[in-house]
Design an enzyme around this catalytic site. Structure first.
Site, PDB file in Angstrom:
ATOM      1  N   ASP A 196       0.935  -1.222  -0.070  1.00 37.01           N
ATOM      2  CA  ASP A 196       0.081   0.139   0.016  1.00 37.01           C
ATOM      3  C   ASP A 196       0.914   1.106  -0.107  1.00 37.01           C
ATOM      4  O   ASP A 196       1.605   1.481   0.928  1.00 37.01           O
ATOM      5  CB  ASP A 196      -0.858   0.059   1.312  1.00 37.01           C
ATOM      6  CG  ASP A 196      -1.700   1.382   1.509  1.00 37.01           C
ATOM      7  OD1 ASP A 196      -1.794   2.083   0.461  1.00 37.01           O
ATOM      8  OD2 ASP A 196      -2.247   1.459   2.724  1.00 37.01           O
ATOM      9  N   LYS A 224       3.200  11.145  -3.598  1.00 38.20           N
ATOM     10  CA  LYS A 224       1.918  10.565  -4.391  1.00 38.20           C
ATOM     11  C   LYS A 224       1.129  11.556  -5.013  1.00 38.20           C
ATOM     12  O   LYS A 224       0.693  11.476  -5.947  1.00 38.20           O
ATOM     13  CB  LYS A 224       1.313   9.723  -3.311  1.00 38.20           C
ATOM     14  CG  LYS A 224       0.018   8.697  -4.118  1.00 38.20           C
ATOM     15  CD  LYS A 224      -0.214   8.010  -3.125  1.00 38.20           C
ATOM     16  CE  LYS A 224      -1.421   7.048  -3.502  1.00 38.20           C
ATOM     17  NZ  LYS A 224      -2.000   6.179  -2.344  1.00 38.20           N
ATOM     18  N   GLU A 260      -7.168   0.880  -4.269  1.00 36.05           N
ATOM     19  CA  GLU A 260      -7.337   0.736  -2.670  1.00 36.05           C
ATOM     20  C   GLU A 260      -8.468   0.320  -2.252  1.00 36.05           C
ATOM     21  O   GLU A 260      -8.551  -0.965  -1.443  1.00 36.05           O
ATOM     22  CB  GLU A 260      -6.694   2.075  -2.269  1.00 36.05           C
ATOM     23  CG  GLU A 260      -5.364   2.275  -2.406  1.00 36.05           C
ATOM     24  CD  GLU A 260      -4.944   3.754  -2.252  1.00 36.05           C
ATOM     25  OE1 GLU A 260      -5.696   4.688  -1.891  1.00 36.05           O
ATOM     26  OE2 GLU A 260      -3.829   4.032  -2.697  1.00 36.05           O
ATOM     27  N   ASP A 293     -12.314   5.936   3.142  1.00 42.35           N
ATOM     28  CA  ASP A 293     -10.945   5.838   3.469  1.00 42.35           C
ATOM     29  C   ASP A 293     -10.331   7.237   3.807  1.00 42.35           C
ATOM     30  O   ASP A 293     -10.047   8.071   3.169  1.00 42.35           O
ATOM     31  CB  ASP A 293     -10.070   5.309   2.289  1.00 42.35           C
ATOM     32  CG  ASP A 293      -8.469   5.255   2.384  1.00 42.35           C
ATOM     33  OD1 ASP A 293      -8.129   5.792   3.403  1.00 42.35           O
ATOM     34  OD2 ASP A 293      -8.002   4.723   1.542  1.00 42.35           O
TER      35      ASP A 293
HETATM   36  P1  ADP Z   1      -2.214   7.239   3.959  1.00 44.40           P
HETATM   37  O1  ADP Z   1      -3.367   6.200   3.481  1.00 44.40           O
HETATM   38  O2  ADP Z   1      -2.398   8.740   3.881  1.00 44.40           O
HETATM   39  O3  ADP Z   1      -0.937   7.006   3.665  1.00 44.40           O
HETATM   40  P2  ADP Z   1      -2.830   6.120   6.863  1.00 44.40           P
HETATM   41  O4  ADP Z   1      -3.991   5.147   6.243  1.00 44.40           O
HETATM   42  O5  ADP Z   1      -1.536   5.459   7.377  1.00 44.40           O
HETATM   43  O6  ADP Z   1      -2.323   7.075   5.574  1.00 44.40           O
HETATM   44  O7  ADP Z   1      -3.304   7.259   7.760  1.00 44.40           O
HETATM   45  C1  ADP Z   1      -2.464   8.058   8.490  1.00 44.40           C
HETATM   46  C2  ADP Z   1      -3.235   8.894   9.455  1.00 44.40           C
HETATM   47  O8  ADP Z   1      -3.972   7.989  10.296  1.00 44.40           O
HETATM   48  C3  ADP Z   1      -2.342   9.773  10.124  1.00 44.40           C
HETATM   49  O9  ADP Z   1      -2.893  11.200  10.108  1.00 44.40           O
HETATM   50  C4  ADP Z   1      -2.110   9.255  11.441  1.00 44.40           C
HETATM   51  O10 ADP Z   1      -2.151  10.228  12.464  1.00 44.40           O
HETATM   52  C5  ADP Z   1      -3.650   8.903  11.490  1.00 44.40           C
HETATM   53  N1  ADP Z   1      -3.966   7.654  12.691  1.00 44.40           N
HETATM   54  C6  ADP Z   1      -2.951   6.650  12.883  1.00 44.40           C
HETATM   55  N2  ADP Z   1      -3.326   5.795  13.884  1.00 44.40           N
HETATM   56  C7  ADP Z   1      -4.466   6.669  14.550  1.00 44.40           C
HETATM   57  C8  ADP Z   1      -5.099   6.428  15.730  1.00 44.40           C
HETATM   58  N3  ADP Z   1      -4.960   5.493  16.643  1.00 44.40           N
HETATM   59  N4  ADP Z   1      -6.038   7.487  16.127  1.00 44.40           N
HETATM   60  C9  ADP Z   1      -6.231   8.474  15.028  1.00 44.40           C
HETATM   61  N5  ADP Z   1      -5.373   8.765  13.871  1.00 44.40           N
HETATM   62  C10 ADP Z   1      -4.730   7.639  13.640  1.00 44.40           C
HETATM   63 MG    MG Z   2      -3.930   4.933   2.489  1.00 42.72          MG
END
Ligand code: ADP
Ligand code: MG
Length: 615
Positions: A8, A70, A171, A193
């Protein structure tokens, strides 16, 4: 056949997974985290770092830390989205020779696929060290709305990272796969998402193992980071109120505050209250200042409620586009780290009128679904037929610059369309064709994929020649064009080239560069280790000379001193081979001092790199 891993490649974070005994498993990185920040930082000496280390440097070295690359994948510099990103990003976004949006760090230009490749390479290493085998194939996920250029750019990134991209999958489709939806019949599913910087909503229909994305919508600049920023603002405001100091003026303080804010946000997803402690965050005439705050979940919720509400408009839009009513949905899937926040879950439940599906880690499902697809292609688990839709219409430019659509958006891929072209003047020797992707009426407002000429056309009055052109969109969502002159039967494959902004040659050159980079990196490491060993030996030898000068034969001392001198010189010159030689020579001559001091003991020359014990 080796393993096909699932990656991912997120805007904010990356996650890699593989399938073990039919079960998808996330692979933790060297620091033990299950996701790795999609951040690359460049040091002055050209050394680059990926992941957490790079993320930490973000605020102190913003101009040489690349995040959210990205957002630039497959974009022309002049495009609205590239311009927006260029305005907001602290690193420089420039126009490449071919008009694509690239990144400039110091003097060097990098294409977005190159930067993404650095992140992918890190993920490949994570997988390789965990699995203990070479990994050469991967499934990479992209947002459902990614166009041809963005998908091609992603494939190019994989190639540069030494990965054959076996399939690009959407995704939301990957998420649905990981949730085990292929087992269920006739399901309509919404995939919500909310990641670090983007929000995507997709409506999927799943029937007889066929996944089709009916519609997508979202906001490319909305995510967890907006919540972090709101929290930073609030904490900085409180701090200023009590101390008069604005932390936003101090990059290092701001960086610490940002890290803590994100951590507090994570904690508030499982607890109702959290402490934020930042000792020595600032100082003034009265001395050092500490930031100490208690934050309640309810306070965070009041702060960011509006941000979360902004996701609901696109949800409405996606339902309308798919022609589905909320109550007709069977399931709501949550994806993206930010959906771990309870308020996000409750707002989603309120909007759709049902509880979202739980049970899988939202920031891992996409990689897990990709891994499942990889295992299916490798024949490890039963093949799942994946059908996605094209997110944008495909067409050609016709008279007067009008965009004529051949494949309309939301058509299930793979798909194909045919069109007969002819000449507009007598004896015209070629037919120009301009392929575009987009929804706008006029050709110039859409994304240009390729321009080419069908030639030669035999001399004939206008309107007589007939050239049939076939447009294919394959399962990855990538476009291919094929032409056939119906008069002569001659066929022609038209390469819809460089939609990734990189030619095959570019990709080859970048891979070679990366190889040299690897060797210089390796050399640098060897040199550093040799230097270190040499300096340790110099230290003990110099001490020995000092202490034993009067007690040992003069020629021994003279020899050791000469060897010391020579080794110092080699270190200054930075010549690895000379250092190695000098090290060995000095070792031998310095032993003579010890030999003289301790009598004629037999010395085993210590093996390189071994630490001698005290005995
Ligand atoms: P992307 O798809 O954009 O790469 P992710 O799905 O990894 O991102 O999401 C990242 C976001 O999720 C960040 O802003 C992070 O702070 C938030 N995040 C991760 N864990 C938690 C949590 N336990 N509670 C709230 N937000 C979270
Ligand atoms: Mg993502």
């Amino acid at each position: 056949m080796g393993k096909i891993i699932g990656i991912d490649l997120g805007t904010t974070n990356c996650c890699v997974a593989f399938v073990d005994n039919g079960q998808p498993q996330v692979i933790p990185n060297a620091e033990g985290s299950r996701t790795t920040p999609s951040v690359v930082s460049f040091a002055k000496d050209g050394e680059r770092r990926v992941g957490n280390v790079a993320k930490r440097q973000g605020v102190t070295h913003p101009e040489s830390t690349v995040f959210a690359i990205k957002r630039l994948m497959g974009l022309a510099f002049e495009s609205k989205n590239a311009q927006k990103h260029a305005r907001l990003a602290p690193y420089r976004v420039v126009k490449s020779d071919r008009g694509d949006a690239w990144v400039q760090i110091g003097e060097k230009l990098y294409s977005p696929p190159e930067i993404s490749a650095m992140v992918l390479e890190k993920m490949r290493e994570v997988a390789e060290s965990y699995l203990g085998e070479d990994i050469t194939e991967a499934i990479i996920t992209v947002p459902a709305y990614f166009n041809d250029a963005q998908r091609s750019a992603t494939i190019a990134a994989g190639k540069i990272a030494g990965l054959e991209v076996r399939r690009i999958i959407n995704e939301p489709t990957a998420a649905a796969l990981a949730y085990g939806f292929e087992e269920k019949e006739g399901q309509r599913v919404a995939v919500y998402d909310l990641g670090g910087g983007t929000f995507d909503i997709s409506i999927l229909e799943i029937a007889s193992g066929v996944f089709s994305v009916k519609s997508t919508s979202g906001d490319t600049h909305l995510g967890g980071e907006d919540i972090d920023n709101a929290l930073v603002e609030e904490l900085a405001r409180r701090f200023k109120e009590s101390t008069g100091i604005d932390l936003r003026d101090d990059r290092v303080a701001l960086q610490r505050l940002k890290e803590q804010a994100e951590k507090a946000k994570h904690e508030l997803s499982s607890s109702l209250e959290t402490e934020i402690n930042l000792p020595f965050i600032a100082s003034d005439e009265t001395g050092p200042k500490h930031l100490e705050a208690t934050l309640k979940r309810s306070e965070l919720e009041i702060l960011v409620s509006e941000i979360i509400d902004q996701t609901l408009g696109p949800c409405e839009q996606a339902l309308t586009d798919a022609g589905i009513k909320r109550e007709e949905l069977d399931e709501i899937l949550l994806v993206g780290g930010q959906t771990r926040m309870p308020m996000v879950q409750s707002k989603v439940a309120d909007f759709f009128g049902k509880q979202p599906h739980r049970g899988v880690n939202p920031d891992e499902v996409v990689a897990m679904g990709a891994a499942l697809q990889g295992a299916a292609l490798a024949g490890e688990v039963e093949e799942v037929l994946l059908l996605d839709v094209t997110p944008l219409s495909l067409g050609v430019e016709t008279g007067g610059g009008v965009f004529h659509k051949l494949i309309i958006r939301n058509t299930t891929v793979p798909t194909r369309a045919r069109e007969i072209f002819t000449t507009s003047v007598d004896n015209q020797s070629f037919v120009p064709i301009h392929v575009l992707q987009g929804e706008r009426e006029m050709a110039e407002d859409n994304k240009s994929l390729a321009k080419f000429e069908l030639a030669p056309i035999l001399p004939a009055p206008r309107g007589v020649p007939e050239v049939e052109v076939t447009f294919d969109i394959n399962a990855d969502g990538v476009v291919n064009v094929h032409a056939k002159d119906l008069g002569t039967g001659r066929e022609q494959d038209i390469r819809v080239v460089v939609s990734s902004g990189l030619t095959e040659e570019d990709i080859k050159r970048i891979i070679e560069e990366a190889e040299t980079y690897k060797t210089t990196d390796e050399k640098r490491r060897v040199l550093a280790e040799l230097r270190n060993a040499a300096q340790a030996l110099l230290y003990t030898s110099e001490r020995a000379v000092e202490e034993c000068r009067e007690l040992v034969a003069e020629e021994v001392i003279v020899q050791v001193e000469a060897d010391i001198e020579a080794l110092h010189q080699s270190i200054d010159d930075g010549d690895a081979i000379a250092i190695k030689d000098g090290l060995e020579t000095l070792e031998l001559s310095a032993y003579k001092i010890a030999e003289a001091m301790y009598g004629n003991v037999e010395f085993d020359a210590p093996a390189k790199g071994e630490v001698q014990s005290d005995s």
